[in-house]
Write an enzyme that holds these catalytic residues in place. Structure first.
Site, short mmCIF file in Angstrom:
data_model
loop_
_atom_site.label_atom_id
_atom_site.label_comp_id
_atom_site.label_asym_id
_atom_site.label_seq_id
_atom_site.Cartn_x
_atom_site.Cartn_y
_atom_site.Cartn_z
N ASP A 67 0.84 -1.19 0.00
CA ASP A 67 0.00 0.00 0.00
C ASP A 67 0.87 1.24 0.00
O ASP A 67 1.74 1.40 0.86
CB ASP A 67 -0.93 -0.01 1.22
CG ASP A 67 -2.11 0.93 1.05
OD1 ASP A 67 -2.44 1.26 -0.11
OD2 ASP A 67 -2.70 1.33 2.06
N TYR A 121 1.04 5.69 -0.61
CA TYR A 121 0.57 6.85 0.15
C TYR A 121 0.71 8.06 -0.77
O TYR A 121 1.37 9.02 -0.44
CB TYR A 121 1.50 6.96 1.38
CG TYR A 121 1.04 7.74 2.57
CD1 TYR A 121 -0.22 7.58 3.12
CD2 TYR A 121 1.93 8.63 3.20
CE1 TYR A 121 -0.60 8.29 4.26
CE2 TYR A 121 1.56 9.33 4.33
CZ TYR A 121 0.29 9.15 4.85
OH TYR A 121 -0.08 9.84 5.99
N HIS A 138 -3.70 13.97 1.39
CA HIS A 138 -4.02 13.02 2.47
C HIS A 138 -2.86 12.96 3.47
O HIS A 138 -3.07 13.03 4.69
CB HIS A 138 -4.29 11.64 1.88
CG HIS A 138 -4.46 10.56 2.91
ND1 HIS A 138 -5.56 10.49 3.73
CD2 HIS A 138 -3.68 9.52 3.26
CE1 HIS A 138 -5.45 9.44 4.54
NE2 HIS A 138 -4.31 8.84 4.28
N GLU A 171 -10.76 4.03 3.34
CA GLU A 171 -9.79 4.80 2.56
C GLU A 171 -10.09 4.62 1.08
O GLU A 171 -10.10 3.48 0.57
CB GLU A 171 -8.35 4.37 2.88
CG GLU A 171 -7.94 4.76 4.29
CD GLU A 171 -6.45 4.68 4.55
OE1 GLU A 171 -5.77 3.84 3.90
OE2 GLU A 171 -5.95 5.43 5.42
N GLU A 206 -9.18 4.35 -2.38
CA GLU A 206 -7.93 4.08 -3.09
C GLU A 206 -8.19 3.50 -4.47
O GLU A 206 -9.25 2.93 -4.72
CB GLU A 206 -7.05 3.09 -2.30
CG GLU A 206 -6.69 3.60 -0.91
CD GLU A 206 -5.48 2.90 -0.32
OE1 GLU A 206 -4.65 2.35 -1.07
OE2 GLU A 206 -5.37 2.92 0.93
N ASP A 240 -9.36 0.46 1.63
CA ASP A 240 -8.41 0.00 2.65
C ASP A 240 -8.95 0.42 4.03
O ASP A 240 -8.56 1.44 4.57
CB ASP A 240 -7.04 0.63 2.38
CG ASP A 240 -6.00 0.18 3.37
OD1 ASP A 240 -6.14 -0.92 3.93
OD2 ASP A 240 -5.03 0.94 3.60
CA CA Z 1 -4.17 2.86 2.77
#
Ligand code: CA
Length: 446
Positions: free
Chosen positions: A142, A144, A149, A214, A216, A248
């Site tokens: 994962d 970022y 964010h 989340e 994504e 997520d």
């Molecule tokens: Ca995440």
């Protein structure tokens, strides 16, 4: 190559599956996303299909009907690789085969295709199907990639130091857990874990009180790379099969207590949900846009920069988050949109994620999943998680029915949608990823 438009992208193409022409539909003939399905409630084997309008084109069934006889040899090899309960074998074949099968499917499903009559029996309405995670996910990483964010959440966790100095140089990520990744429709229990109550010095074990989603984008790796061999930025997308929606789920109270010094652990490993359909990079070719970095920010190191990236490294994908509470469901109210964003805001591109992941020699394998990280836009109402939308729970959302939400409550359902639209190209969509929070397995004393 994936940026090149060809006959499969022509906006004028129409399918003999009439629902493919529905205005605002996600699955016109220009999309052709791949998934794994079976008849709902049956014990049939899961199998590979392609979404077209409101139907699923069953590739194994078409193979038995010899529907691909007039198509290219490469597409026939691709069809054989699809005769499986996962997409991994097909993914491993590589981009030329993915593209050959897309072209064959486009020709077979077009208005006027001579195979139409024999192919009618290869369709199953999506309303009658259930899905599986489309690939066996060996490893999951994962990232970022939204600086908005990272800054918003950083302010809440570290008010004095919101954006750490490595952020603008490294596509930050962590190695996650693939065993708890489920497909849309995943219902999961509120997780237990350690949290440190405000003002306390000793943690407690209990159900998370700050459960979040989340927003994504998931990136499925197609063909892998050998251990020790880095993938260059400009060849990175040759290894990417396609994109999906990805939720997520995150327990913020557990995350705040455990995340230093090694990153998230139980706050992220209890459930994550993918959408059933993977939209190929080829289908997304009309929606490429320039990747930019503000001039006052550090520019990427050379292994993460190229003219191709600058010209077309970003993707214009509209993302939306909806919430449906138990009360809304009981009153027959559909889900309410609570935020929207766009994938083009990502600070790091798909190609940069792949190039950085492999620069030290790490091998990616067919079916590996990369999460983009929460996709928040620059505006407060473009936040991709409740922790940002409610400023750490301090400014609860008021829903249309008067209910308030700081974080998710039991029986809340979260729905993500995504689509691409612009003048001169067919609108394509991702379908939905849906998940519902169930109460903790452990009875909570009130
Ligand atoms: Ca995440």
């Amino acid at each position: 190559m994936s940026a090149v438009l060809n006959e499969t992208h022509a906006p004028s193409l129409q399918s003999w599956v009439t629902s493919a022409q529905a205005v605002g539909g996600d699955f016109p003939i220009q999309n052709l996303p791949f998934g794994v399905f079976r008849r709902a409630g049956s014990q049939e084997a899961f199998r590979v299909g392609v979404a077209i309008g409101e139907q699923i084109f069953d590739i194994a069934s078409a193979l038995r009907a010899d529907a691909f006889a007039a198509q290219s040899d490469m597409s026939k090899e691709a069809v054989k690789a699809c005769n499986s309960a996962t997409l991994n074998t097909f993914m491993a074949l590589g981009m030329a085969h993915w593209s050959a099968l897309r072209l064959a499917m486009s020709r077979l499903l077009r208005v006027g295709a001579s195979e139409q009559t024999s192919l009618q029996a290869c369709l199953l309405p999506q309303a009658e199907a259930e899905y599986s995670v489309p690939a066996q996910i060996g490893d999951y990483t994962d990232f970022y990639t939204s600086i908005h964010h990272a800054t918003n959440v950083g302010k809440l966790f570290r008010p004095d130091n919101p954006l750490l100095p490595n952020y603008q140089w490294v596509p930050i990520g962590y190695h996650g857990r693939s065993s708890s990744i489920g497909v849309s429709g995943q219902n999961f229990h509120r997780p237990m874990g350690q949290t440190l109550p405000p003002g306390a010095s000793i943690p407690v074990l209990g159900p998370s009180k700050r459960l979040d989603y989340e927003l994504e984008v998931g990136v499925f790796i197609g063909s892998g790379n050998a251990l020790g061999e880095a993938v260059t930025l400009d060849s990175a997308e040759d290894h990417v099969f396609g994109l999906c929606l990805f939720n997520d789920w995150s327990a913020r109270d557990m995350q705040g207590w455990e995340y230093q010094p090694l990153g998230p652990f139980l706050s992220k490993n209890f459930a994550s949900t993918v959408s059933p359909w993977i939209v190929t990079l080829e289908a997304l070719a009309p929606y490429r846009c320039a990747w930019t970095r503000p001039a006052e920010h550090p520019q990427p190191l050379p292994y993460l920069d190229s003219p191709t990236l600058r010209a077309q490294g970003a993707l214009d994908i509209e993302l939306e988050v909806f919430l449906q509470t138990a009360a809304m469901r009981a009153q027959g109210q559909t889900e309410q949109r609570i935020s929207r964003s766009n994938f083009h805001h990502a600070y790091w591109s798909v190609s940069q994620m792949v190039a950085h992941h492999t620069v030290g020699g790490c091998n990616l394998q067919p079916g590996d999943l990369l999460g983009s990280g929460t996709q928040s836009g620059p505006l407060p109402n473009e936040a991709g998680a409740l922790i940002e939308l409610t400023v750490g729970g301090k400014q609860p959302l008021t829903l249309a029915n008067g209910e308030k939400r700081s974080f998710l409550e039991d029986h809340d359902t979260v729905v993500f949608r995504a689509h691409c639209a612009k003048e001169g190209a067919a609108r394509i969509g991702f379908g939905t990823v849906v998940g519902t929070v169930l109460p903790s397995r452990v009875a909570v004393e009130s």
